[in-house]
Design an enzyme around this catalytic site. Structure first.
Site, PDB file in Angstrom:
ATOM      1  N   GLY A  71       0.835  -1.196   0.000  1.00 57.89           N
ATOM      2  CA  GLY A  71       0.000   0.000   0.000  1.00 57.89           C
ATOM      3  C   GLY A  71       0.866   1.241   0.000  1.00 57.89           C
ATOM      4  O   GLY A  71       2.048   1.191   0.366  1.00 57.89           O
ATOM      5  N   GLN A 121       3.135   9.980   1.470  1.00 59.69           N
ATOM      6  CA  GLN A 121       4.430   9.296   1.380  1.00 59.69           C
ATOM      7  C   GLN A 121       5.224   9.700   0.135  1.00 59.69           C
ATOM      8  O   GLN A 121       6.424   9.436   0.064  1.00 59.69           O
ATOM      9  CB  GLN A 121       4.236   7.773   1.379  1.00 59.69           C
ATOM     10  CG  GLN A 121       3.746   7.229   2.716  1.00 59.69           C
ATOM     11  CD  GLN A 121       3.594   5.736   2.654  1.00 59.69           C
ATOM     12  OE1 GLN A 121       2.571   5.238   2.192  1.00 59.69           O
ATOM     13  NE2 GLN A 121       4.602   5.013   3.088  1.00 59.69           N
ATOM     14  N   HIS A 164      -4.033   1.063   7.943  1.00 62.99           N
ATOM     15  CA  HIS A 164      -2.687   1.651   7.906  1.00 62.99           C
ATOM     16  C   HIS A 164      -2.629   2.842   6.938  1.00 62.99           C
ATOM     17  O   HIS A 164      -2.124   3.912   7.292  1.00 62.99           O
ATOM     18  CB  HIS A 164      -1.690   0.556   7.485  1.00 62.99           C
ATOM     19  CG  HIS A 164      -0.266   1.013   7.333  1.00 62.99           C
ATOM     20  ND1 HIS A 164       0.762   0.536   8.116  1.00 62.99           N
ATOM     21  CD2 HIS A 164       0.320   1.899   6.479  1.00 62.99           C
ATOM     22  CE1 HIS A 164       1.900   1.114   7.755  1.00 62.99           C
ATOM     23  NE2 HIS A 164       1.664   1.945   6.749  1.00 62.99           N
ATOM     24  N   GLU A 165      -3.164   2.652   5.734  1.00 69.67           N
ATOM     25  CA  GLU A 165      -3.070   3.716   4.723  1.00 69.67           C
ATOM     26  C   GLU A 165      -3.952   4.915   5.089  1.00 69.67           C
ATOM     27  O   GLU A 165      -3.554   6.065   4.880  1.00 69.67           O
ATOM     28  CB  GLU A 165      -3.435   3.193   3.335  1.00 69.67           C
ATOM     29  CG  GLU A 165      -2.527   2.079   2.804  1.00 69.67           C
ATOM     30  CD  GLU A 165      -1.040   2.364   2.891  1.00 69.67           C
ATOM     31  OE1 GLU A 165      -0.624   3.536   2.808  1.00 69.67           O
ATOM     32  OE2 GLU A 165      -0.266   1.400   3.083  1.00 69.67           O
ATOM     33  N   CYS A 220       6.099  -0.503   6.592  1.00 71.07           N
ATOM     34  CA  CYS A 220       5.700   0.703   5.873  1.00 71.07           C
ATOM     35  C   CYS A 220       6.843   1.093   4.939  1.00 71.07           C
ATOM     36  O   CYS A 220       8.010   1.059   5.342  1.00 71.07           O
ATOM     37  CB  CYS A 220       5.448   1.816   6.896  1.00 71.07           C
ATOM     38  SG  CYS A 220       4.989   3.385   6.161  1.00 71.07           S
ATOM     39  N   LEU A 221       6.502   1.477   3.720  1.00 76.23           N
ATOM     40  CA  LEU A 221       7.550   1.854   2.759  1.00 76.23           C
ATOM     41  C   LEU A 221       8.353   3.061   3.239  1.00 76.23           C
ATOM     42  O   LEU A 221       9.482   3.261   2.797  1.00 76.23           O
ATOM     43  CB  LEU A 221       6.943   2.129   1.380  1.00 76.23           C
ATOM     44  CG  LEU A 221       6.412   0.905   0.623  1.00 76.23           C
ATOM     45  CD1 LEU A 221       5.792   1.335  -0.695  1.00 76.23           C
ATOM     46  CD2 LEU A 221       7.498  -0.127   0.389  1.00 76.23           C
ATOM     47  N   HIS A 247      -2.287   7.139   7.502  1.00 76.67           N
ATOM     48  CA  HIS A 247      -1.309   8.045   6.879  1.00 76.67           C
ATOM     49  C   HIS A 247      -1.931   9.389   6.515  1.00 76.67           C
ATOM     50  O   HIS A 247      -1.274  10.427   6.578  1.00 76.67           O
ATOM     51  CB  HIS A 247      -0.760   7.439   5.577  1.00 76.67           C
ATOM     52  CG  HIS A 247       0.469   6.602   5.755  1.00 76.67           C
ATOM     53  ND1 HIS A 247       1.643   7.103   6.248  1.00 76.67           N
ATOM     54  CD2 HIS A 247       0.708   5.295   5.475  1.00 76.67           C
ATOM     55  CE1 HIS A 247       2.564   6.134   6.271  1.00 76.67           C
ATOM     56  NE2 HIS A 247       2.016   5.029   5.811  1.00 76.67           N
TER      57      HIS A 247
HETATM   58 CO    CO Z   1       2.819   3.148   5.594  1.00 74.19          CO
END
Ligand code: CO
Length: 153
Positions: free
Chosen positions: A46, A51, A130-131, A88-89, A134
Site C-alpha cells: 500500500g 508518502q 494503515h493507509e 511501511c515503505l 497516513h
Molecule cells: Co505506511
C-alpha cells in the site's frame, strides 16, 4: 508515468493531515499512476499520497485482483481484532506488531469521483487502516506494540 521519491521517517510531512481531493482531473490520474509505479517498484502492499509528498487524501492498495485506488477514503465500520506484523515503505526494514480490526469497511471515491464501498479482511483490513492513518499523519510506529527483527508484512 514516473517513479516518485518515497519520503522516509525523518520527514515531518508524514505527520501532517491531508486535505480532501476535490478535482478528479488529469493531475490526479497522473499522481495515481505514478503512485502505482512507485509502490510496485518498492514491492509494497500500500501507499498513501503523503508518502510521496502530496498532502491529499489518496491511497492505493495492492489487492488480489489488482491495485485499488481510494480517494477520500473513510472507515465506515470495523469488526473484530487482529495483531500481526506490519511494515511501511517509509520505514524500510522496520516491522512490528500492531492491533487492527479484523474487518474494515471503507467508503471512498474512484478516480472519476464515483463513490463506492469496499470491505477488507485480515491483511487488507490492516492495509486499509494503515493507509487511512497516513492521511491523518498517523504512522504504524505510533501504534506498534512490539518491533520485530524478521521481515514480514
Ligand atoms: Co505506511
Amino acid at each position: 508515468m514516473a517513479l516518485r521519491e518515497i519520503i522516509s521517517d525523518s520527514d515531518e510531512i508524514l505527520r501532517k493531515k491531508s486535505k480532501p481531493v476535490t478535482s478528479f482531473d488529469k493531475k490526479l490520474w497522473e499522481l495515481l499512476d505514478d503512485m502505482k509505479e512507485t509502490m510496485v517498484n518498492a514491492d509494497g502492499l500500500g501507499l498513501a499520497a503523503p508518502q510521496v509528498g502530496i498532502l491529499r487524501r489518496i491511497a492505493i492498495i495492492d489487492m488480489e485482483d489488482g491495485i485499488l485506488e481510494l480517494i477520500n477514503p473513510e472507515i465506515i465500520s470495523q469488526k473484530g481484532k487482529q495483531c500481526e506484523t506490519e511494515g511501511c515503505l517509509s520505514f524500510p526494514g522496520q516491522y512490528g506488531y500492531v492491533d487492527r480490526p479484523m474487518i474494515v469497511k471503507v467508503r471512498a471515491q474512484d478516480r472519476d469521483g464515483n463513490f463506492f464501498e469496499v470491505e477488507g479482511k485480515e491483511l487488507y483490513a490492516r492495509a486499509f487502516a494503515h493507509e487511512i492513518d497516513h492521511l491523518d499523519g498517523i504512522l504504524f510506529i505510533d501504534k506498534v506494540i512490539e518491533m520485530v527483527d524478521v521481515e514480514g508484512r
